[in-house]
Scaffold this motif. Sequence first.
Motif, short mmCIF file in Angstrom:
data_model
loop_
_atom_site.label_atom_id
_atom_site.label_comp_id
_atom_site.label_asym_id
_atom_site.label_seq_id
_atom_site.Cartn_x
_atom_site.Cartn_y
_atom_site.Cartn_z
N THR A 1 0.85 -1.18 0.00
CA THR A 1 0.00 0.00 0.00
C THR A 1 0.89 1.23 0.00
N SER A 2 0.34 2.34 -0.45
CA SER A 2 1.08 3.59 -0.48
C SER A 2 0.45 4.58 0.51
N PRO A 3 1.27 5.24 1.36
CA PRO A 3 2.73 5.19 1.41
C PRO A 3 3.25 3.96 2.14
N VAL A 4 4.55 3.69 1.95
CA VAL A 4 5.21 2.54 2.56
C VAL A 4 6.02 3.02 3.77
N GLU A 5 5.97 2.27 4.86
CA GLU A 5 6.77 2.61 6.03
C GLU A 5 8.23 2.24 5.79
N VAL A 6 9.10 3.22 5.96
CA VAL A 6 10.55 3.03 5.79
C VAL A 6 11.24 3.50 7.05
N ASN A 7 12.11 2.68 7.60
CA ASN A 7 12.79 3.01 8.85
C ASN A 7 14.28 3.28 8.57
N ILE A 8 14.69 4.55 8.72
CA ILE A 8 16.10 4.88 8.60
C ILE A 8 16.78 4.51 9.92
N LYS A 9 17.88 3.78 9.83
CA LYS A 9 18.60 3.33 11.01
C LYS A 9 20.08 3.68 10.87
N VAL A 10 20.63 4.33 11.89
CA VAL A 10 22.02 4.78 11.89
C VAL A 10 22.71 4.23 13.12
N THR A 11 23.95 3.76 12.94
CA THR A 11 24.76 3.28 14.06
C THR A 11 26.03 4.13 14.14
N THR A 12 26.30 4.70 15.34
CA THR A 12 27.50 5.52 15.55
C THR A 12 28.45 4.82 16.51
N ASP A 13 29.74 5.16 16.39
CA ASP A 13 30.75 4.55 17.26
C ASP A 13 31.87 5.55 17.48
N ASP A 14 32.72 5.26 18.50
CA ASP A 14 33.90 6.06 18.83
C ASP A 14 33.48 7.44 19.36
N GLY A 15 34.19 8.50 19.00
CA GLY A 15 33.84 9.82 19.49
C GLY A 15 34.15 10.02 20.96
N ALA A 16 33.40 10.93 21.60
CA ALA A 16 33.65 11.29 23.00
C ALA A 16 33.11 10.26 23.97
#
Length: 352
Positions: A180-195
Amino acid sequence: GPENGSLGELAPLLRNDGSFSLYVMCSDANGNINEDVFVFSFCVDKSPDTTPPLIEGTSIDSGSPVQYNIQSTPIELYVNEPVDCKWSTQDKDYNDMENTMSCAHNTDQVNQFLTYTCSSNITGIENNKDNLYYFRCKDQPLKADNERNIMTKSHPLSLRGSQPLNIIHIEPNSTIFGSTSPVEVNIKVTTDDGANEGKALCYFSPTNSIDSFIAMFETNNYIHTQLLRLDSGSYTYYVRCIDEGGNAAEANTTFSVFVDKQAPQITRTYKETDALKFVTAEDASCTYSTQSCNFNFDEGLKALRTNQDILTNHYVKWDTKSIYYIKCQDKYGNEPSPNECSLVANPVDLSK
């Protein structure tokens, strides 16, 4: 005390060891005046001042991380009275400290916390280690040195040098399917290191313009997610993350959204041993009737799979006395109309 006044004749006369009330009325640009008088009540300490100054706070909390490769950073001290201050990377006496600070001396320079500000740039910050700094102050700048009080104990400050922040994974990066429209899209980001070992705040944008970034719905951690509802098409999203030390990282991902509203197609039909086998163009489940196409998918007899891990290969028993009315349904629930079939198969024995 009176000797610390800097407003001249505009200042009220405040004597040592006295209690005072100042009554204030204000008028705005339209001439509105507060009806009730506001009162400031306070007292002035006895003279002479024999106590050393007190550093009540700093603009950077001790133990805080700082940006990778920054080397130097501004710092402010908040002191309870007018002072001169110095700093060093070693715990030394005030007179032996190498670095002087710029300090507010006048009573009209008091800040919103009713303290006096001393500022400087602290230098020599090293990455990936705790950097220690020491501060001491001397009060009553207008008096002779022998009348001034000096801190005998340093105020320590620790700054954590950090490492670069990295975005080690971002998704999706392929085609997202939906029925069906619209379609559920999940943006997923993984971060590492830093402070803080990757803990950060992440923001996303479809344009990458400076003012277009919005905080992701779930962030301030190591995993960051944002749910979107998108129509069919190709998309690129940009992500920017920043951690407590000011380290930043950027990434983007490109993906497509495809809305599948078509029933699965049968692309091949053949006989093998005692089975009628057929192949669908996509993963599907199939049922059949031997009467007509006018049956509900869930009420049909289930076609079997030649391999449970291969969802495109199906079969039914070979029977030349039967006609098979077959309907197939994909994982989105797409199937033929109520009185239609995906395939009508009539097994025939060609050896006769």
